[in-house]
Write a protein that holds these residues in place. Sequence first.
Motif, PDB file in Angstrom:
ATOM      1  N   SER A 135       1.131  -1.680   0.017  1.00 46.37           N
ATOM      2  CA  SER A 135       0.117   0.111  -0.235  1.00 46.37           C
ATOM      3  C   SER A 135       0.546   1.089   0.484  1.00 46.37           C
ATOM      4  CB  SER A 135      -1.013   0.090   1.213  1.00 46.37           C
ATOM      5  OG  SER A 135      -0.179   0.145   2.637  1.00 46.37           O
ATOM      6  N   TYR A 136       2.069   0.791   0.864  1.00 44.62           N
ATOM      7  CA  TYR A 136       3.406   2.404   1.027  1.00 44.62           C
ATOM      8  C   TYR A 136       3.662   1.912  -0.505  1.00 44.62           C
ATOM      9  CZ  TYR A 136       3.270   2.107   5.260  1.00 44.62           C
ATOM     10  OH  TYR A 136       2.478   1.994   7.331  1.00 44.62           O
ATOM     11  N   LEU A 137       3.687   1.216  -1.468  1.00 46.31           N
ATOM     12  CA  LEU A 137       4.187   1.321  -2.779  1.00 46.31           C
ATOM     13  C   LEU A 137       3.249   1.773  -3.715  1.00 46.31           C
ATOM     14  CD1 LEU A 137       6.311   0.557  -4.859  1.00 46.31           C
ATOM     15  CD2 LEU A 137       4.762  -1.414  -4.898  1.00 46.31           C
ATOM     16  N   GLY A 138       1.788   2.403  -3.035  1.00 49.08           N
ATOM     17  CA  GLY A 138       1.114   2.756  -4.292  1.00 49.08           C
ATOM     18  C   GLY A 138       0.659   3.855  -4.018  1.00 49.08           C
ATOM     19  N   MET A 139       1.208   4.177  -2.296  1.00 43.54           N
ATOM     20  CA  MET A 139       0.801   6.377  -1.857  1.00 43.54           C
ATOM     21  C   MET A 139       2.121   6.849  -3.151  1.00 43.54           C
ATOM     22  SD  MET A 139      -0.424   7.969  -0.172  1.00 43.54           S
ATOM     23  CE  MET A 139      -1.657   7.111   1.400  1.00 43.54           C
ATOM     24  N   GLY A 140       3.312   5.772  -2.569  1.00 42.12           N
ATOM     25  CA  GLY A 140       4.355   6.217  -3.403  1.00 42.12           C
ATOM     26  C   GLY A 140       3.987   6.731  -4.870  1.00 42.12           C
ATOM     27  N   PHE A 141       3.704   5.964  -5.708  1.00 39.01           N
ATOM     28  CA  PHE A 141       3.165   6.481  -7.082  1.00 39.01           C
ATOM     29  C   PHE A 141       1.475   7.838  -6.953  1.00 39.01           C
ATOM     30  CE2 PHE A 141       4.561   2.509  -8.539  1.00 39.01           C
ATOM     31  CZ  PHE A 141       4.471   2.294  -9.862  1.00 39.01           C
ATOM     32  N   LEU A 142       1.443   7.950  -5.915  1.00 37.80           N
ATOM     33  CA  LEU A 142      -0.214   8.936  -6.374  1.00 37.80           C
ATOM     34  C   LEU A 142       0.804  10.043  -5.667  1.00 37.80           C
ATOM     35  CD1 LEU A 142      -2.982   9.390  -6.218  1.00 37.80           C
ATOM     36  CD2 LEU A 142      -2.839   8.929  -3.378  1.00 37.80           C
ATOM     37  N   ILE A 143       1.455  10.054  -4.688  1.00 37.16           N
ATOM     38  CA  ILE A 143       3.037  11.234  -4.640  1.00 37.16           C
ATOM     39  C   ILE A 143       3.315  12.011  -5.800  1.00 37.16           C
ATOM     40  CG2 ILE A 143       4.423  11.786  -2.810  1.00 37.16           C
ATOM     41  CD1 ILE A 143       3.535  10.127  -0.460  1.00 37.16           C
ATOM     42  N   THR A 144       4.497  10.947  -5.769  1.00 33.31           N
ATOM     43  CA  THR A 144       4.719  11.115  -7.379  1.00 33.31           C
ATOM     44  C   THR A 144       3.753  11.546  -7.976  1.00 33.31           C
ATOM     45  OG1 THR A 144       6.545   9.383  -6.988  1.00 33.31           O
ATOM     46  CG2 THR A 144       6.201  10.182  -9.311  1.00 33.31           C
ATOM     47  N   GLY A 145       2.775  11.099  -8.548  1.00 28.58           N
ATOM     48  CA  GLY A 145       1.930  12.081  -9.579  1.00 28.58           C
ATOM     49  C   GLY A 145       1.234  13.205  -8.651  1.00 28.58           C
ATOM     50  N   MET A 146       0.770  13.311  -7.819  1.00 28.37           N
ATOM     51  CA  MET A 146       0.576  14.825  -7.253  1.00 28.37           C
ATOM     52  C   MET A 146       1.842  15.466  -7.245  1.00 28.37           C
ATOM     53  SD  MET A 146      -2.465  14.134  -6.130  1.00 28.37           S
ATOM     54  CE  MET A 146      -2.276  13.171  -7.670  1.00 28.37           C
ATOM     55  N   PHE A 147       3.106  15.453  -6.616  1.00 32.51           N
ATOM     56  CA  PHE A 147       4.067  16.353  -7.333  1.00 32.51           C
ATOM     57  C   PHE A 147       4.518  16.344  -8.761  1.00 32.51           C
ATOM     58  CE2 PHE A 147       5.333  15.532  -3.096  1.00 32.51           C
ATOM     59  CZ  PHE A 147       5.276  16.642  -2.685  1.00 32.51           C
ATOM     60  N   PHE A 148       4.022  16.019  -9.787  1.00 31.06           N
ATOM     61  CA  PHE A 148       4.206  16.409 -10.904  1.00 31.06           C
ATOM     62  C   PHE A 148       3.200  16.478 -12.039  1.00 31.06           C
ATOM     63  CE2 PHE A 148       5.701  14.736 -15.287  1.00 31.06           C
ATOM     64  CZ  PHE A 148       6.716  14.165 -15.386  1.00 31.06           C
ATOM     65  N   ILE A 149       2.238  17.165 -10.995  1.00 27.69           N
ATOM     66  CA  ILE A 149       0.946  17.274 -11.429  1.00 27.69           C
ATOM     67  C   ILE A 149       1.100  18.804 -11.309  1.00 27.69           C
ATOM     68  CG2 ILE A 149      -1.377  18.253 -10.955  1.00 27.69           C
ATOM     69  CD1 ILE A 149      -1.494  15.297 -11.233  1.00 27.69           C
ATOM     70  N   ILE A 150       1.310  19.307  -9.543  1.00 25.85           N
ATOM     71  CA  ILE A 150       2.072  20.266  -9.163  1.00 25.85           C
ATOM     72  C   ILE A 150       3.234  21.247  -9.690  1.00 25.85           C
ATOM     73  CG2 ILE A 150       2.757  21.544  -7.361  1.00 25.85           C
ATOM     74  CD1 ILE A 150       1.602  19.736  -5.327  1.00 25.85           C
ATOM     75  N   GLY A 151       3.995  20.181 -10.167  1.00 31.52           N
ATOM     76  CA  GLY A 151       5.362  20.776 -10.958  1.00 31.52           C
ATOM     77  C   GLY A 151       4.542  21.503 -12.844  1.00 31.52           C
ATOM     78  N   ILE A 152       3.190  20.776 -12.755  1.00 30.13           N
ATOM     79  CA  ILE A 152       2.988  21.364 -14.264  1.00 30.13           C
ATOM     80  C   ILE A 152       1.927  22.376 -14.513  1.00 30.13           C
ATOM     81  CG2 ILE A 152       1.329  21.042 -16.532  1.00 30.13           C
ATOM     82  CD1 ILE A 152       2.448  17.788 -16.060  1.00 30.13           C
ATOM     83  N   LEU A 153       2.089  22.248 -13.506  1.00 31.40           N
ATOM     84  CA  LEU A 153       0.616  23.357 -12.776  1.00 31.40           C
ATOM     85  C   LEU A 153       1.723  24.846 -12.751  1.00 31.40           C
ATOM     86  CD1 LEU A 153      -2.425  22.302 -10.285  1.00 31.40           C
ATOM     87  CD2 LEU A 153      -2.389  22.827 -12.743  1.00 31.40           C
ATOM     88  N   MET A 154       2.840  24.734 -12.226  1.00 23.85           N
ATOM     89  CA  MET A 154       3.942  25.972 -11.643  1.00 23.85           C
ATOM     90  C   MET A 154       4.000  26.123 -13.189  1.00 23.85           C
ATOM     91  SD  MET A 154       3.369  26.600  -8.534  1.00 23.85           S
ATOM     92  CE  MET A 154       4.907  27.555  -8.173  1.00 23.85           C
ATOM     93  N   SER A 155       4.826  25.350 -13.700  1.00 16.62           N
ATOM     94  CA  SER A 155       5.014  25.363 -15.527  1.00 16.62           C
ATOM     95  C   SER A 155       4.254  26.314 -16.194  1.00 16.62           C
ATOM     96  CB  SER A 155       5.795  24.569 -16.004  1.00 16.62           C
ATOM     97  OG  SER A 155       4.827  23.709 -16.380  1.00 16.62           O
ATOM     98  N   LYS A 156       3.040  26.527 -15.744  1.00 18.33           N
ATOM     99  CA  LYS A 156       1.815  27.165 -16.506  1.00 18.33           C
ATOM    100  C   LYS A 156       1.691  28.459 -15.886  1.00 18.33           C
ATOM    101  CE  LYS A 156      -0.906  23.531 -18.606  1.00 18.33           C
ATOM    102  NZ  LYS A 156      -0.746  23.658 -19.465  1.00 18.33           N
ATOM    103  N   ILE A 157       1.592  28.561 -15.130  1.00 20.17           N
ATOM    104  CA  ILE A 157       2.213  29.991 -14.040  1.00 20.17           C
ATOM    105  C   ILE A 157       3.537  30.684 -14.590  1.00 20.17           C
ATOM    106  CG2 ILE A 157       2.034  31.228 -12.290  1.00 20.17           C
ATOM    107  CD1 ILE A 157       0.496  28.717 -11.227  1.00 20.17           C
ATOM    108  N   PHE A 158       4.511  29.686 -14.179  1.00 19.37           N
ATOM    109  CA  PHE A 158       5.497  30.299 -14.316  1.00 19.37           C
ATOM    110  C   PHE A 158       6.407  29.613 -15.975  1.00 19.37           C
ATOM    111  CE2 PHE A 158       5.281  31.023 -10.071  1.00 19.37           C
ATOM    112  CZ  PHE A 158       5.158  32.258  -9.906  1.00 19.37           C
ATOM    113  N   PRO A 159       6.278  30.131 -17.207  1.00 16.66           N
ATOM    114  CA  PRO A 159       6.750  29.856 -18.458  1.00 16.66           C
ATOM    115  C   PRO A 159       7.927  29.420 -18.570  1.00 16.66           C
ATOM    116  CG  PRO A 159       4.460  31.042 -19.255  1.00 16.66           C
ATOM    117  CD  PRO A 159       5.445  31.218 -17.541  1.00 16.66           C
TER     118      PRO A 159
END
Length: 296
Positions: free
Chosen positions: A266-290
């Motif tokens: 279940s921690y492995l699944g949580m690791g996948f999810l956390i990675t995805g969340m940070f990835f989405i945050i990074g893409i959102l921030m890059s849209k604000i700061f291209p």
Amino acid sequence: MTDTMLNTMTDTTKTSLWDKLCFGFIPAKYFFAFLFITLAGILFDATPAGWLGGFVVCTVLGLLLEKIGDNLPVVKDYFGGGSFVVIFGAAALMYFGLIPESTTALVNDFIKKMDYIGWVVGALICGSILSMDRKVLIKAGALYFIPIIIGLGVAFALTGIIGQIMGFGWRQAILFVAIPIMGGGTSAGAVPMSEMYGSVLANDAKYYLSLLMPAVALGNALAIVFAGLMNRVGNVLPNSTGNGVLMKNVQIDIKKEATAEPLNYSYLGMGFLITGMFFIIGILMSKIFPTIHYYA
């Protein structure tokens, strides 16, 4: 009676050695079956399309080459072992045409279009930071920041000087050699840098990636070789290495941390999810700061 007991002990030893032999995370008794199936799939063009097929081919062949490298006498001691053989072994398979074009296309799509490298980068960043001891990270962070900045400055300066002497140009040497290598090699260096350059310079990302990859590949190989040599020095001169301890006065009970609790998927699944969340945050921030890539 003695012969029978000896034979039994010999058989038990053979069985235990066979059971202990692993290719990465896969026991040998399963790995060779996986290898046979994978090679049959490659030979008869029966590898599944998409992420699954690319993951299987890269994992099985990668673990095989890694095992070979980790057991080659000179390579394992002085050239980084498995990592070195994986890089040049895979290149040799491609160069001599031992991999069919369909499999090559599958792996290219897996790495580029499906952005497996991006997932690895996200997992490495999240995993390396979140798995570190919090107290050590806070204490060592400020002190570690100074030598990092100095090291980067020296690396960029030397690269620029050598590039200027060779007629390549100091700007080109820093942009196309020093930055991608110091940025993390292929996954965290060449790929995001090529996208950054493509978004602000005259040519597209593919053009700049073709310029960055040769330097990064050579840099990776040299880094592995020198890491292997430094490891040998550390074994000969134990006082020259901290053996994974970031600060002299801070000790971490690694054994206690490693055996604190059993593996929880279940921690492995949580690791996948956390990675995805940070990835989405990074893409959102890059849209604000291209001008800032989402990896950064």
